[in-house]
Design a protein around this motif. Structure first.
Motif, PDB file in Angstrom:
ATOM      1  N   PRO A 273       2.926  -0.228  -6.442  1.00  0.00           N
ATOM      2  CA  PRO A 273       2.712   0.551  -7.716  1.00  0.00           C
ATOM      3  C   PRO A 273       4.215   0.850  -8.017  1.00  0.00           C
ATOM      4  N   GLN A 274       4.956  -0.124  -8.418  1.00  0.00           N
ATOM      5  CA  GLN A 274       6.394  -0.200  -8.482  1.00  0.00           C
ATOM      6  C   GLN A 274       6.862   0.673  -9.823  1.00  0.00           C
ATOM      7  N   ARG A 275       6.197   0.536 -11.009  1.00  0.00           N
ATOM      8  CA  ARG A 275       6.620   1.112 -12.222  1.00  0.00           C
ATOM      9  C   ARG A 275       6.101   2.582 -12.256  1.00  0.00           C
ATOM     10  N   ALA A 276       5.038   2.721 -11.448  1.00  0.00           N
ATOM     11  CA  ALA A 276       4.627   4.270 -11.507  1.00  0.00           C
ATOM     12  C   ALA A 276       5.600   5.071 -10.665  1.00  0.00           C
ATOM     13  N   GLN A 277       6.264   4.612  -9.560  1.00  0.00           N
ATOM     14  CA  GLN A 277       7.014   5.180  -8.825  1.00  0.00           C
ATOM     15  C   GLN A 277       8.466   5.198  -9.271  1.00  0.00           C
ATOM     16  N   ALA A 278       8.760   3.907 -10.072  1.00  0.00           N
ATOM     17  CA  ALA A 278      10.068   4.138 -10.692  1.00  0.00           C
ATOM     18  C   ALA A 278      10.308   5.016 -11.849  1.00  0.00           C
ATOM     19  N   ALA A 279       8.983   5.611 -12.546  1.00  0.00           N
ATOM     20  CA  ALA A 279       8.766   6.581 -13.589  1.00  0.00           C
ATOM     21  C   ALA A 279       8.677   7.851 -12.841  1.00  0.00           C
ATOM     22  N   GLY A 280       8.710   8.175 -11.682  1.00  0.00           N
ATOM     23  CA  GLY A 280       8.979   9.295 -11.208  1.00  0.00           C
ATOM     24  C   GLY A 280       7.611  10.095 -10.552  1.00  0.00           C
ATOM     25  N   PHE A 281       6.415   9.130 -10.724  1.00  0.00           N
ATOM     26  CA  PHE A 281       5.162   9.488 -10.198  1.00  0.00           C
ATOM     27  C   PHE A 281       5.279   9.614  -8.665  1.00  0.00           C
ATOM     28  N   THR A 282       4.714  10.561  -7.988  1.00  0.00           N
ATOM     29  CA  THR A 282       4.387  10.815  -6.629  1.00  0.00           C
ATOM     30  C   THR A 282       2.892  10.740  -6.184  1.00  0.00           C
ATOM     31  N   PHE A 283       2.813  10.032  -5.285  1.00  0.00           N
ATOM     32  CA  PHE A 283       1.345   9.738  -4.923  1.00  0.00           C
ATOM     33  C   PHE A 283       1.059  11.082  -3.762  1.00  0.00           C
ATOM     34  N   ARG A 284      -0.158  11.796  -4.011  1.00  0.00           N
ATOM     35  CA  ARG A 284      -0.485  12.964  -3.281  1.00  0.00           C
ATOM     36  C   ARG A 284      -1.008  12.318  -1.770  1.00  0.00           C
ATOM     37  N   HIS A 285      -1.709  10.954  -1.618  1.00  0.00           N
ATOM     38  CA  HIS A 285      -2.387  10.546  -0.798  1.00  0.00           C
ATOM     39  C   HIS A 285      -2.115   8.927  -0.560  1.00  0.00           C
ATOM     40  N   PRO A 286      -0.603   8.867  -0.037  1.00  0.00           N
ATOM     41  CA  PRO A 286      -0.310   7.354   0.013  1.00  0.00           C
ATOM     42  C   PRO A 286      -0.832   6.567   1.343  1.00  0.00           C
ATOM     43  N   GLN A 287      -1.260   7.254   2.319  1.00  0.00           N
ATOM     44  CA  GLN A 287      -1.659   6.694   3.491  1.00  0.00           C
ATOM     45  C   GLN A 287      -3.217   6.661   3.687  1.00  0.00           C
ATOM     46  N   LEU A 288      -3.571   5.612   4.096  1.00  0.00           N
ATOM     47  CA  LEU A 288      -5.245   5.478   4.015  1.00  0.00           C
ATOM     48  C   LEU A 288      -5.742   6.554   4.952  1.00  0.00           C
ATOM     49  N   SER A 289      -5.238   6.502   6.223  1.00  0.00           N
ATOM     50  CA  SER A 289      -5.916   7.552   7.339  1.00  0.00           C
ATOM     51  C   SER A 289      -6.060   9.061   6.826  1.00  0.00           C
ATOM     52  N   GLU A 290      -5.044   9.225   6.230  1.00  0.00           N
ATOM     53  CA  GLU A 290      -4.927  10.671   5.692  1.00  0.00           C
ATOM     54  C   GLU A 290      -5.724  10.820   4.363  1.00  0.00           C
ATOM     55  N   ALA A 291      -6.020   9.937   3.575  1.00  0.00           N
ATOM     56  CA  ALA A 291      -6.866   9.905   2.416  1.00  0.00           C
ATOM     57  C   ALA A 291      -8.414   9.953   2.833  1.00  0.00           C
ATOM     58  N   LEU A 292      -8.755   8.915   3.978  1.00  0.00           N
ATOM     59  CA  LEU A 292     -10.257   8.984   4.351  1.00  0.00           C
ATOM     60  C   LEU A 292     -10.197  10.402   5.139  1.00  0.00           C
ATOM     61  N   SER A 293      -9.389  10.957   5.817  1.00  0.00           N
ATOM     62  CA  SER A 293      -9.615  12.182   6.445  1.00  0.00           C
ATOM     63  C   SER A 293      -9.982  13.368   5.388  1.00  0.00           C
ATOM     64  N   GLN A 294      -9.226  13.234   4.243  1.00  0.00           N
ATOM     65  CA  GLN A 294      -9.456  14.181   3.317  1.00  0.00           C
ATOM     66  C   GLN A 294     -10.692  14.067   2.715  1.00  0.00           C
ATOM     67  N   LEU A 295     -11.201  12.866   2.539  1.00  0.00           N
ATOM     68  CA  LEU A 295     -12.340  12.456   1.686  1.00  0.00           C
ATOM     69  C   LEU A 295     -13.717  12.591   2.451  1.00  0.00           C
ATOM     70  N   LEU A 296     -13.508  12.176   3.656  1.00  0.00           N
ATOM     71  CA  LEU A 296     -15.055  11.941   4.477  1.00  0.00           C
ATOM     72  C   LEU A 296     -15.559  13.318   4.701  1.00  0.00           C
ATOM     73  N   PRO A 297     -14.928  14.482   4.700  1.00  0.00           N
ATOM     74  CA  PRO A 297     -15.787  15.681   5.350  1.00  0.00           C
ATOM     75  C   PRO A 297     -16.668  16.137   3.712  1.00  0.00           C
ATOM     76  N   ARG A 298     -16.098  15.794   2.699  1.00  0.00           N
ATOM     77  CA  ARG A 298     -16.635  16.000   1.455  1.00  0.00           C
ATOM     78  C   ARG A 298     -17.763  15.061   0.936  1.00  0.00           C
ATOM     79  N   ALA A 299     -17.565  13.718   1.417  1.00  0.00           N
ATOM     80  CA  ALA A 299     -18.376  12.607   1.268  1.00  0.00           C
ATOM     81  C   ALA A 299     -19.605  12.951   2.226  1.00  0.00           C
ATOM     82  N   ALA A 300     -19.582  13.677   3.312  1.00  0.00           N
ATOM     83  CA  ALA A 300     -20.506  13.822   4.253  1.00  0.00           C
ATOM     84  C   ALA A 300     -21.704  14.831   3.773  1.00  0.00           C
TER      85      ALA A 300
END
Length: 305
Positions: A273-300
């Motif tokens: 996501p080169q242009r988003a990052q160059a524009a100053g946008f910060t990803f809250r969930h950039p890593q897959l393992s953390e993203a799944l850990s955050q989502l799966l309890p809600r998905a259950a």
């Protein structure tokens, strides 16, 4: 803000409506079934025809409409549905904007990482050329071209090339969780294809960021900075669920069952996501393992085991 949204009853559209309700934005959703909008889209009003908003000054149009691309094989009739719901609809939308006495200042129009086709192992960003070999890339190219016409009206156009979205309800996880929870998941083909992805919160926040930053124009890859191969994705998902991932799906079986649409599963993009990052946008969930850990309890709470 006064916003017109297409695709408001879809996965991303509903998340946007929930996000926009607390600030009190005035929101209209153009839908084939406007009577469902009030139930599905928090705080929005449904319209069946664009002419219902003739003369209404809008700050922004967010165009996310499109029939699901991976629900069934790309038969001739299905290709027509996909083309009409993206390319033809966007043309109608821009034509309507042209007829208004005061066009909105920004059009944020959806697209997909399929714009790049199957990129193999090459690093890709927004400066990379489009793919042309499959229907998916041709569809995205034509879709973006229709949206770009709005520039002739003095409208800022931002194109959001979205990767498969991870969300607690719907989207890719909803299809993957049932077999993976049973220990029946596994890689697709040889599993070496690159698999971009994005957390639903980052998708929503990126759209919000692009709406409010007037310097942001042109294409933006909506994908996590961490792109993984399919085998890594499946192993990470299985590990997050404390299940094995021992049942790969052979490439020949996917090609036999899905035809050309199998490129969505067997091809991939090593995307940044080169242009988003160059524009100053910060990803809250950039890593897959953390993203799944955050989502799966809600998905259950919403997906049967």
């Amino acid at each position: 803000m006064r916003i017109l949204l297409t695709g408001g009853t879809g996965l991303i559209g509903q998340a946007l409506c929930r996000h926009w309700q607390p600030p009190g934005h005035e929101l209209w959703v153009w839908s084939r079934e406007p009577h469902k909008v009030q139930h599905l889209c928090s705080g929005a009003r449904g319209i069946a025809n664009l002419q219902e908003l003739d003369g209404t000054p809008l700050d922004a149009v967010v165009n996310l409409a499109g029939a699901p691309i991976a629900d069934r094989p790309w038969t001739a009739s299905r290709r027509q549905v996909l083309w009409r719901s993206r390319v033809d609809l966007t043309r109608t939308l821009v034509d309507w904007m042209e007829q208004q006495p005061s066009p909105p200042r920004v059009l944020l129009s959806g697209s997909a990482v399929g714009w790049y086709g199957d990129g193999g192992d090459a690093w890709l960003d927004e400066s990379s050329p489009p793919g042309t070999a499959d229907f998916g890339s041709q569809l995205c190219i034509a879709w973006e071209q229709e949206a770009e016409r709005a520039r002739l009206l003095g409208v800022r156009v931002a194109l959001v090339r979205t990767a498969p979205v991870l969300a607690p309800r719907g989207g890719m996880l909803a299809k993957l969780l049932p077999p993976f929870k049973l220990g029946l998941g596994g890689r697709l083909g040889n599993g070496q294809q690159w698999m971009p992805w994005i957390h639903i919160d980052d998708e929503v926040n990126l759209i919000e960021y692009l709406l409010h930053h007037d310097e942001c124009s042109g294409p933006f890859n909506a994908c996590s900075p961490e792109t993984v191969r399919n085998i890594t994705f499946t192993q990470t998902l299985a590990r997050s669920l404390h299940r094995p991932a021992l049942l790969p799906v052979p490439a020949w079986a996917l090609r036999l069952a899905l035809g050309e649409m199998s490129v969505l599963l067997l091809g991939g993009q090593r995307l940044q996501p080169q242009r988003a990052q160059a524009a100053g946008f910060t990803f809250r969930h950039p890593q897959l393992s953390e993203a799944l850990s955050q989502l799966l309890p809600r998905a259950a709470n919403t997906t049967s085991p």
